[in-house]
Design a protein around this motif. Structure first.
Motif, PDB file in Angstrom:
ATOM      1  N   TRP A  80       0.774  -1.134  -0.009  1.00  0.00           N
ATOM      2  CA  TRP A  80       0.047  -0.073  -0.085  1.00  0.00           C
ATOM      3  C   TRP A  80       1.101   1.170   0.095  1.00  0.00           C
ATOM      4  CZ3 TRP A  80       1.487  -2.473   4.411  1.00  0.00           C
ATOM      5  CH2 TRP A  80       1.903  -1.521   5.387  1.00  0.00           C
ATOM      6  N   ARG A  81       0.327   2.393  -0.093  1.00  0.00           N
ATOM      7  CA  ARG A  81       0.978   3.701   0.053  1.00  0.00           C
ATOM      8  C   ARG A  81       0.758   4.529   1.246  1.00  0.00           C
ATOM      9  NH1 ARG A  81       3.924   4.311  -4.528  1.00  0.00           N
ATOM     10  NH2 ARG A  81       3.138   3.391  -6.431  1.00  0.00           N
ATOM     11  N   SER A  82       1.800   4.935   1.642  1.00  0.00           N
ATOM     12  CA  SER A  82       1.803   5.967   2.824  1.00  0.00           C
ATOM     13  C   SER A  82       0.880   7.104   2.520  1.00  0.00           C
ATOM     14  CB  SER A  82       3.061   6.161   3.495  1.00  0.00           C
ATOM     15  OG  SER A  82       3.716   6.877   2.542  1.00  0.00           O
ATOM     16  N   ALA A  86       4.534   7.258  -0.456  1.00  0.00           N
ATOM     17  CA  ALA A  86       5.688   6.151  -0.422  1.00  0.00           C
ATOM     18  C   ALA A  86       5.086   4.785  -0.406  1.00  0.00           C
ATOM     19  CB  ALA A  86       6.675   6.682   0.868  1.00  0.00           C
ATOM     20  N   LEU A  87       5.859   3.832  -1.135  1.00  0.00           N
ATOM     21  CA  LEU A  87       5.217   2.610  -1.278  1.00  0.00           C
ATOM     22  C   LEU A  87       5.798   1.728   0.363  1.00  0.00           C
ATOM     23  CD1 LEU A  87       3.987   0.335  -3.333  1.00  0.00           C
ATOM     24  CD2 LEU A  87       6.389  -0.268  -3.835  1.00  0.00           C
ATOM     25  N   ARG A  88       4.691   0.957   0.678  1.00  0.00           N
ATOM     26  CA  ARG A  88       4.906  -0.021   2.050  1.00  0.00           C
ATOM     27  C   ARG A  88       4.791  -1.345   1.478  1.00  0.00           C
ATOM     28  NH1 ARG A  88       7.242   4.295   3.105  1.00  0.00           N
ATOM     29  NH2 ARG A  88       6.754   5.549   4.936  1.00  0.00           N
ATOM     30  N   ALA A  89       5.483  -2.193   2.122  1.00  0.00           N
ATOM     31  CA  ALA A  89       5.221  -3.706   1.821  1.00  0.00           C
ATOM     32  C   ALA A  89       5.216  -4.502   3.072  1.00  0.00           C
ATOM     33  CB  ALA A  89       5.966  -4.303   0.655  1.00  0.00           C
ATOM     34  N   GLY A  90       4.857  -5.844   3.139  1.00  0.00           N
ATOM     35  CA  GLY A  90       5.143  -6.852   4.296  1.00  0.00           C
ATOM     36  C   GLY A  90       4.327  -7.839   4.308  1.00  0.00           C
ATOM     37  N   LEU A 120      -1.030  -0.848  10.871  1.00  0.00           N
ATOM     38  CA  LEU A 120       0.262  -0.948  10.361  1.00  0.00           C
ATOM     39  C   LEU A 120       0.616   0.256   9.775  1.00  0.00           C
ATOM     40  CD1 LEU A 120       0.168  -4.650   9.170  1.00  0.00           C
ATOM     41  CD2 LEU A 120       1.283  -3.783  11.311  1.00  0.00           C
ATOM     42  N   ASP A 121       1.619   1.133  10.075  1.00  0.00           N
ATOM     43  CA  ASP A 121       2.287   2.202   9.344  1.00  0.00           C
ATOM     44  C   ASP A 121       3.193   1.898   8.327  1.00  0.00           C
ATOM     45  OD1 ASP A 121       4.339   1.903  10.939  1.00  0.00           O
ATOM     46  OD2 ASP A 121       3.900   3.851  12.286  1.00  0.00           O
ATOM     47  N   GLY A 122       3.750   0.524   8.336  1.00  0.00           N
ATOM     48  CA  GLY A 122       4.678   0.172   7.513  1.00  0.00           C
ATOM     49  C   GLY A 122       5.985   0.128   8.201  1.00  0.00           C
ATOM     50  N   VAL A 133      11.038  -2.440  -0.261  1.00  0.00           N
ATOM     51  CA  VAL A 133      10.155  -2.133  -1.659  1.00  0.00           C
ATOM     52  C   VAL A 133      11.115  -1.312  -2.533  1.00  0.00           C
ATOM     53  CG1 VAL A 133       8.084  -2.813  -1.070  1.00  0.00           C
ATOM     54  CG2 VAL A 133       8.702  -0.615  -0.412  1.00  0.00           C
ATOM     55  N   HIS A 134      10.835  -1.432  -3.711  1.00  0.00           N
ATOM     56  CA  HIS A 134      11.183  -0.103  -4.827  1.00  0.00           C
ATOM     57  C   HIS A 134      10.112   0.210  -5.795  1.00  0.00           C
ATOM     58  CE1 HIS A 134      14.143   2.172  -6.886  1.00  0.00           C
ATOM     59  NE2 HIS A 134      13.927   1.519  -8.311  1.00  0.00           N
TER      60      HIS A 134
END
Length: 336
Positions: A80-82, A86-90, A120-122, A133-134
């Protein structure tokens, strides 16, 4: 009339070419040596990836309130995106009771589990650890060190050289097949099948250079893309495999020189799965130095569906190739 010095004359990229009947084409099977394809594939698979996997189009992971879920190499991943984009992943499972986070909600850049509201904020939280992530502007990547195990992890993936974004139009097509990544890569390292297997798209394909010829580990192809009737656009394309799951085609001469087609094969199932699934994520980044191409960039939202449709037609056939190759390999019947 003389053309003033410094003034560029307009020339059409279209040519008229009479294609031979399908059955009267020159056979290419003698040139398509299985050992050449196999050795090129072997070298590609041995190249480092930094444990990076393409998960999809960057624009598919937008600022909407829903996250993006993908299983990669048997690992559930949520992206998802903040709030700042910015990209977030987990991991895709909630650390509380395992809820599928892909079905949850994003509120002001925070992922809220739809079972019990865990937020979860990332960053690391309650046993949940983020994945690197990129976002390269066209594709989104995730690094999975345990799943990859392909050598030392790198800070960023090896993104192929592309046209300058401001001068290009990009589109991303995704399809899933019953095969492994190497079957997709092998398809791309067999340029000889083009005019035979895709007669609706290509005319007069000739492989002008292979890795056997020395120099770069590349396949050079001269081919004409069909436009309508006998109208074609001739180009020279160079295929390289910079990583174990990627093949890149660069247009080096002809209309659209500098354009790139990246084919990324992302395993969805774990290595060695009895019923493997692989996602083909293909990014087309088109450019042209023609004055009228500025209009194409303006019309990009309308062009992208057409670009995806063209890629989809080709991949309907090429996935059948890759799936057949896997079926033969998995039953010990592959002759290559």
């Amino acid at each position: 009339m003389n053309t003033p010095r410094g003034t560029r004359t307009w020339t059409s990229p279209l040519r008229v070419r009479r294609a031979p009947r399908w059955e009267r084409q020159a056979p290419t099977w003698r040139d398509a040596k299985p050992t050449v394809i196999a050795e090129a594939l072997k070298r590609a698979v041995a190249r480092p990836s930094g444990n990076w996997y393409v998960v999809g189009a960057s624009r598919d992971i937008g600022s909407r309130d829903r996250p993006y879920g993908r299983t990669v190499a048997g690992v559930e991943v949520v992206l998802w995106r903040s709030e700042d984009g910015a990209l977030r992943a987990g991991p895709g499972a909630c650390p509380h009771l395992g809820a599928p986070l892909r079905d949850s909600r994003v509120v002001c850049g925070t992922l809220l589990c739809h079972w019990h509201g865990l937020a979860l904020d990332g960053g690391p939280f309650a046993g949940w650890e983020p994945y690197p992530v990129h976002d390269d502007g066209v594709l989104a990547w995730v690094r999975l060190d345990r799943a990859g195990g392909e050598g030392s992890p790198t800070e960023r993936p090896a993104v192929p050289v592309r046209p300058v974004p401001a001068d290009a139009v990009d589109a991303v097509f995704t399809a899933v097949g019953r095969c492994e990544p190497e079957d997709v890569v092998a398809n791309r390292l067999d340029p000889w099948h083009g005019s035979w297997f895709h007669p609706y798209a290509f005319v007069g394909l000739k492989v002008a250079g292979t890795p056997e010829d020395g120099g770069d580990d590349a396949f050079t192809v001269d081919v004409s893309f069909k436009v309508a009737g006998r109208l074609v656009v001739p180009v020279r394309a160079v295929f390289t495999a910079p990583g174990p799951r990627t093949v890149v085609m660069h247009i080096t001469d002809g209309e659209g020189a500098g354009s790139v087609v990246e084919t990324h094969a992302t395993p969805l199932t774990a290595p060695g799965a009895a019923d493997p699934r692989t996602a083909v994520v293909e990014a087309v980044v088109a450019s042209s130095d023609r004055r009228g191409f500025a209009l194409a960039r303006i019309a990009a939202p309308a062009l992208r569906p057409l670009m995806r449709r063209t890629a989809g037609r080709l991949w309907r056939d090429d996935l059948a190739y890759a799936e057949r190759r896997w079926t033969l390999r998995s039953t010990g019947r592959f002759p290559g």
